[in-house]
Enzyme design. Structure first.
Site, PDB file in Angstrom:
ATOM      1  N   SER A  30       0.831  -1.200   0.000  1.00  0.00           N
ATOM      2  CA  SER A  30       0.000   0.000   0.000  1.00  0.00           C
ATOM      3  C   SER A  30       0.872   1.259   0.000  1.00  0.00           C
ATOM      4  O   SER A  30       1.654   1.468  -0.909  1.00  0.00           O
ATOM      5  CB  SER A  30      -0.966  -0.030   1.184  1.00  0.00           C
ATOM      6  OG  SER A  30      -1.906   1.004   1.095  1.00  0.00           O
ATOM      7  N   ASP A  58      -1.992   6.414  -4.289  1.00  0.00           N
ATOM      8  CA  ASP A  58      -0.906   5.679  -3.646  1.00  0.00           C
ATOM      9  C   ASP A  58      -0.395   4.566  -4.570  1.00  0.00           C
ATOM     10  O   ASP A  58      -0.963   4.324  -5.639  1.00  0.00           O
ATOM     11  CB  ASP A  58      -1.348   5.152  -2.278  1.00  0.00           C
ATOM     12  CG  ASP A  58      -2.393   4.053  -2.353  1.00  0.00           C
ATOM     13  OD1 ASP A  58      -3.005   3.889  -3.427  1.00  0.00           O
ATOM     14  OD2 ASP A  58      -2.620   3.373  -1.339  1.00  0.00           O
ATOM     15  N   ASP A 118      -0.490   1.338  -4.912  1.00  0.00           N
ATOM     16  CA  ASP A 118      -1.365   0.305  -5.472  1.00  0.00           C
ATOM     17  C   ASP A 118      -2.708   0.876  -5.912  1.00  0.00           C
ATOM     18  O   ASP A 118      -3.628   0.144  -6.267  1.00  0.00           O
ATOM     19  CB  ASP A 118      -1.545  -0.861  -4.502  1.00  0.00           C
ATOM     20  CG  ASP A 118      -2.364  -0.514  -3.273  1.00  0.00           C
ATOM     21  OD1 ASP A 118      -2.209   0.615  -2.767  1.00  0.00           O
ATOM     22  OD2 ASP A 118      -3.144  -1.363  -2.810  1.00  0.00           O
ATOM     23  N   ASP A 130      -5.365   2.392  -4.642  1.00  0.00           N
ATOM     24  CA  ASP A 130      -6.690   2.214  -4.040  1.00  0.00           C
ATOM     25  C   ASP A 130      -7.066   3.404  -3.155  1.00  0.00           C
ATOM     26  O   ASP A 130      -8.210   3.524  -2.732  1.00  0.00           O
ATOM     27  CB  ASP A 130      -6.792   0.895  -3.272  1.00  0.00           C
ATOM     28  CG  ASP A 130      -5.817   0.780  -2.105  1.00  0.00           C
ATOM     29  OD1 ASP A 130      -4.989   1.696  -1.911  1.00  0.00           O
ATOM     30  OD2 ASP A 130      -5.870  -0.239  -1.392  1.00  0.00           O
TER      31      ASP A 130
END
Length: 573
Positions: free
Chosen positions: A144, A301, A303, A305
């Site tokens: 993340s 960010d 990834d 999400d």
């Protein structure tokens, strides 16, 4: 210390698949402190899967800990499903592709067919692939928005959301039975491709995902009409292609990408904490604004999400909080759909228990049913699935977390920054045609509903007894619940561990229909609230404070009073 050194020597002899691990193990030879840190425990597989520092040892993310977890997952899937398949995605982090291919090779060796994206992709696109390809599970290699030294391994179930507590617990039981060197079956990734046990996910599925996202537009063509100017940063992560594609498709012509943060780079050279919640990630974009005065800056960010924004207002850029963006999206989606006659009779808005109560106030004006769920987007995914089972999927309008995660629509069961970036840009464009910035919009909501100020306090407890101190605090609060906080009467308590809510005025109790969690909530008059949530893995405790007042200054003062009071009650200060 001898046991750790035995384990170290065992790894030194056997960990030969990745030359970086051999090099690291040789470099720490004879250094007990470094050896201890890598081997004193194994990474635990929880509801978030694995997450840790990249490196050698059982307490690190490496090809062996990834393979062990995947072997346990494979054993679980083969025992639970007939002919299971798994979708895999990965982000831009160091060794993400290697870990993804390692996992694919283990699954293939266990006769589990794998569908893997041919390049890095956002986490929500993995959620989409799991459901669209009817997989039994999904894996995303990501940490993340953690710093670059971390990587992680997130597991999804067949519904497309992260594994629930029960499934994660069962998978972990399988993992614990796997010897990290002796019990793992594996195939070379290229061999698995050649034997048709691994297939690359094709472009049609990616295009289909884009179509699903685009279907959530409300005011089509508004971005082109508004001549919206946007600066976008993927923070060296997975959002670059998908977010740019979507923003261009909705008509944004003036789109500039932050060049230093555009290409995938797991070292995150200009944003060591690649988290769109913090101001520092916007600094590179800010340098562009003299020549390109963007209406809005968007950052996702690694990834993709989560999404954060900075808004140009009177020549300056204002960072909007996750709660504020959630409030504005709620007002925009509901108001525009109602104006267009497209809002259903009883729409659903979903938030977490620590997300702003202003969202509820706004949603109530549109006859919405508002759900409060525990932190974790999987719970929002579960609710969407329940609505689908009831034939009421179309009622779902928005789900959100205060930590910058949003979802409009039901194409995935995960927060989706591709979808959210589109909606935010569309919202900014619409209000620009009304002569308003998003700062103006947020201020108008505060004027209408009062100032809702959401604050988060973090406290750490040092030493080996830190967890015990924290546990004692929670026990004391349960045994001696406060009758008032900051001079305000506690009118309702909620204990999410015992699943009980109590009206302190009438004494009536009701069951909380949510998974058990070590969280205590205290409702005060006029939408003021204090929520306490300790970490389950480290000696840290979080206190969420909501202050509702007529203006910001009053809310800030009230927050100080509430913070001082709850800290005194808990014995923190």
């Amino acid at each position: 210390m001898a046991d750790y050194n035995l384990m170290y020597n065992h790894w030194l002899r056997n960990a030969v698949k990745d030359p970086d691990l051999t090099k690291e193990l040789n470099e720490i030879k004879g250094n007990d402190e470094e050896i201890l840190d890598r081997f004193y425990k194994s990474l635990e597989f929880g509801t978030g899967g694995l997450r840790g520092v990249i490196g050698a040892g059982t307490n690190r993310m490496n090809v062996y800990t990834v393979a062990q977890a995947t072997q346990g997952l494979a054993n679980y899937l083969n025992d639970s499903f007939e002919e299971p398949t798994v979708a895999i995605g990965y982000d831009s982090r160091i060794k993400s592709q290697l870990f993804a291919e390692t996992a694919a090779g283990v699954l293939a060796a266990n006769n589990i067919r794998v569908y893997i994206y041919p390049e890095l992709m956002p986490t929500p696109m993995l959620s989409y692939a799991v459901r669209r390809l009817h997989c039994a599970s999904g894996i995303v290699i990501t940490a993340s928005h953690n710093p670059s030294k971390y990587n992680g391994y997130k597991c999804y179930d067949s519904k497309g959301y992260q594994m629930t507590d029960a499934a994660a617990k069962k998978t972990y039981e399988y993992i614990q039975k796997v010897d990290i060197f002796e019990d793992v079956k594996s195939m070379d990734f290229e061999d698995a491709l050649g034997e048709d046990m691994v297939d690359y996910i094709e472009d049609w599925l990616i295009d289909e995902f884009y179509e699903k996202v685009l279907s959530r537009q409300i005011e089509k063509g508004i971005c082109k009409k508004a001549d919206l100017k946007v600066i976008y940063s993927p923070l060296n992560g997975t959002g670059n292609k998908p977010v740019k594609t979507i923003l261009k498709k909705i008509g944004i012509k003036d789109l500039k990408v932050v060049l230093s943060q555009e290409k995938p780079d797991g070292t995150f050279p200009t944003c060591p904490f690649p988290n769109p919640e913090i101001k520092q990630v916007f600094e590179e974009g800010m340098k562009m604004t003299d020549e390109f005065p963007a209406d809005i800056m968007i950052a996702t960010d690694p990834d993709c999400d989560r999404v954060g924004i900075a808004v140009r207002n009177n020549g300056e850029y204002t960072l909007m909080s996750g709660n504020e963006v959630g409030c504005m999206l709620t007002e925009y989606v509901l108001s525009r759909k109602k104006a267009r006659g497209e809002l259903c009779e009883k729409p659903v808005i979903v938030k977490t228990i620590v997300t702003s109560e202003l969202i509820r106030a706004i949603a109530n004006d549109y006859n919405c049913e508002v759900y409060d769920l525990l932190t974790g987007f999987k719970y929002i995914g579960e609710l969407i699935e329940k609505l689908k089972d009831q034939g009421e999927e179309d009622r779902f309008e928005l789900g959100m977390e205060e930590s910058y995660g949003y979802l409009s629509g039901t194409h995935v069961r995960e927060k989706d920054a591709v979808n959210a970036s589109m909606l935010i840009a569309e919202m900014a464009a619409y209000y620009k045609t009304q002569g308003k910035t998003l700062v103006d919009v947020m201020n108008s909501l505060y004027e209408k509903y009062g100032m809702y100020l959401n604050s988060l306090l973090n406290f750490g407890f040092e030493g080996a007894d830190g967890m015990k101190k924290m546990s004692d605090m929670m026990d004391d609060l349960r045994n001696n619940p406060p009758k008032e906080i900051g001079g305000m009467s506690v009118i309702k308590t909620a204990d999410y561990l015992t699943s009980t809510a109590t009206d302190t005025v009438t004494g009536n109790t009701e069951k909380i229909d949510l998974p058990q969690s070590n969280v205590l909530s205290y409702s005060l008059p006029d939408d003021n609230k204090v929520i306490i949530r300790p970490s389950g893995t480290e000696p840290k405790i979080k206190i969420y404070i909501t202050s509702h007042a007529s203006d910001r200054a009053s809310a800030e003062k009230q927050t100080e009073v509430l913070a001082e009071s709850i800290e005194k009650i808990m014995g923190i200060k």
